[in-house]
Scaffold this motif. Structure first.
Motif, PDB file in Angstrom:
ATOM      1  N   PHE A 107       0.824  -1.205   0.000  1.00 26.62           N
ATOM      2  CA  PHE A 107       0.000   0.000   0.000  1.00 26.62           C
ATOM      3  C   PHE A 107       0.862   1.261   0.000  1.00 26.62           C
ATOM      4  N   ALA A 108       1.927   1.257   0.794  1.00 32.84           N
ATOM      5  CA  ALA A 108       2.811   2.419   0.823  1.00 32.84           C
ATOM      6  C   ALA A 108       3.449   2.671  -0.540  1.00 32.84           C
ATOM      7  N   VAL A 109       3.837   1.590  -1.226  1.00 32.54           N
ATOM      8  CA  VAL A 109       4.445   1.738  -2.555  1.00 32.54           C
ATOM      9  C   VAL A 109       3.429   2.294  -3.546  1.00 32.54           C
ATOM     10  N   VAL A 110       2.216   1.727  -3.555  1.00 35.11           N
ATOM     11  CA  VAL A 110       1.200   2.175  -4.502  1.00 35.11           C
ATOM     12  C   VAL A 110       0.792   3.614  -4.212  1.00 35.11           C
ATOM     13  N   PHE A 111       0.554   3.916  -2.948  1.00 32.03           N
ATOM     14  CA  PHE A 111       0.124   5.268  -2.586  1.00 32.03           C
ATOM     15  C   PHE A 111       1.229   6.288  -2.862  1.00 32.03           C
ATOM     16  N   GLY A 112       2.456   5.977  -2.465  1.00 27.45           N
ATOM     17  CA  GLY A 112       3.551   6.918  -2.691  1.00 27.45           C
ATOM     18  C   GLY A 112       3.832   7.148  -4.153  1.00 27.45           C
ATOM     19  N   SER A 113       3.786   6.090  -4.964  1.00 31.53           N
ATOM     20  CA  SER A 113       4.037   6.267  -6.398  1.00 31.53           C
ATOM     21  C   SER A 113       2.908   7.028  -7.073  1.00 31.53           C
ATOM     22  N   GLY A 116       3.794  10.725  -5.765  1.00 33.29           N
ATOM     23  CA  GLY A 116       5.150  11.238  -5.888  1.00 33.29           C
ATOM     24  C   GLY A 116       6.064  10.438  -6.775  1.00 33.29           C
ATOM     25  N   GLY A 117       5.509   9.504  -7.554  1.00 36.23           N
ATOM     26  CA  GLY A 117       6.349   8.708  -8.430  1.00 36.23           C
ATOM     27  C   GLY A 117       7.255   7.762  -7.645  1.00 36.23           C
ATOM     28  N   VAL A 118       8.426   7.507  -8.235  1.00 36.06           N
ATOM     29  CA  VAL A 118       9.372   6.601  -7.580  1.00 36.06           C
ATOM     30  C   VAL A 118       9.848   7.184  -6.249  1.00 36.06           C
ATOM     31  N   GLY A 119      10.124   8.475  -6.229  1.00 43.67           N
ATOM     32  CA  GLY A 119      10.543   9.115  -4.984  1.00 43.67           C
ATOM     33  C   GLY A 119       9.490   9.022  -3.905  1.00 43.67           C
ATOM     34  N   GLY A 120       8.215   9.191  -4.279  1.00 39.12           N
ATOM     35  CA  GLY A 120       7.144   9.071  -3.298  1.00 39.12           C
ATOM     36  C   GLY A 120       7.024   7.671  -2.743  1.00 39.12           C
ATOM     37  N   ALA A 121       7.214   6.654  -3.602  1.00 42.51           N
ATOM     38  CA  ALA A 121       7.163   5.273  -3.131  1.00 42.51           C
ATOM     39  C   ALA A 121       8.294   4.992  -2.149  1.00 42.51           C
TER      40      ALA A 121
END
Length: 224
Positions: A107-113, A116-121
């Protein structure tokens, strides 16, 4: 002649006064605004969080996520920040369950990407697992030394009860949009079948998912 000239002079003045009054009245009348009224805050899309805000939010979730990060993630993202609606959170978490690996990390990877893209993930994952990792390493040392203490059993039992209550509350909030959706009438039935299969019948979760996912997708396709 003088009388005619003298009598003719007040007429333009009176017309001027009357026209002045009319112009003043027209100027005071409300004019239609060319700018439409601003929409309410509920209709406006939420602001995209910055990388710093993402890191701070997931650090808060990780430091307060006793009993699992799901209830605290929903509270932070949906209720406090308003970055997602309840329906969007459910859809993103469903995608996280479909992917291999821990649900909260996915969830953190999907939400961050998404924001914020790769940096957000990367920032979301670091904020989610960084602080707990440091805390667990410290607690593991003390647990190795004092794990046999009787008082520790009571503390862990109380924490487990609180964790169960938090999970039940989070599941109830996530299930509310499913039971209120008018277009997808089969959504509550699929949720109940999944609960019965896993919690009551004790069937393996992958088998229940593989059996119900195609049925749920087909019903949603035809109902929409």
């Amino acid at each position: 002649m003088a009388m005619r000239q003298g009598g003719a002079r007040p007429c333009p003045a009176s017309r001027t006064r009357r026209s002045g009054i009319n112009l003043a009245a027209m100027s005071e009348s409300p004019q239609p605004s060319a700018v439409p009224p601003a929409a309410g805050s509920a209709d406006q899309p939420p602001a995209r969080p910055s990388l710093t805000e993402l890191l701070h939010a997931f650090v808060q979730v990780s430091l307060s996520a006793f009993g699992g990060a799901l209830p605290w993630s929903r509270r932070m993202i949906v209720e406090r920040k308003g970055w997602m609606s309840g329906k969007e959170f459910n859809e993103t978490f469903a995608l996280s369950q479909f992917l291999p690996g821990p649900n909260t990390i996915n969830f953190a990877v999907v939400f961050g990407s998404r924001f914020g893209g790769v940096g957000g993930a990367v920032v979301a994952v670091v904020g989610l697992i960084g602080p707990p990792l440091a805390i667990v390493l410290v607690l593991a040392y003390f647990y190795e030394r004092y794990g046999d203490a009787p008082v520790l059993d009571h503390v862990l039992a109380g924490i487990a009860a609180s964790a169960c209550g938090l999970l039940i509350a989070a599941v109830a909030k996530m299930a509310a949009p499913l039971f209120s959706m008018k277009r997808l009438r089969a959504a509550p039935l699929i949720a109940i079948l999944a609960f019965v299969g896993v919690a009551v019948m004790h069937w393996p979760l992958p088998y229940v998912f593989l059996a119900l996912a195609p049925v749920s997708i087909a019903l949603a396709w035809f109902e929409l």
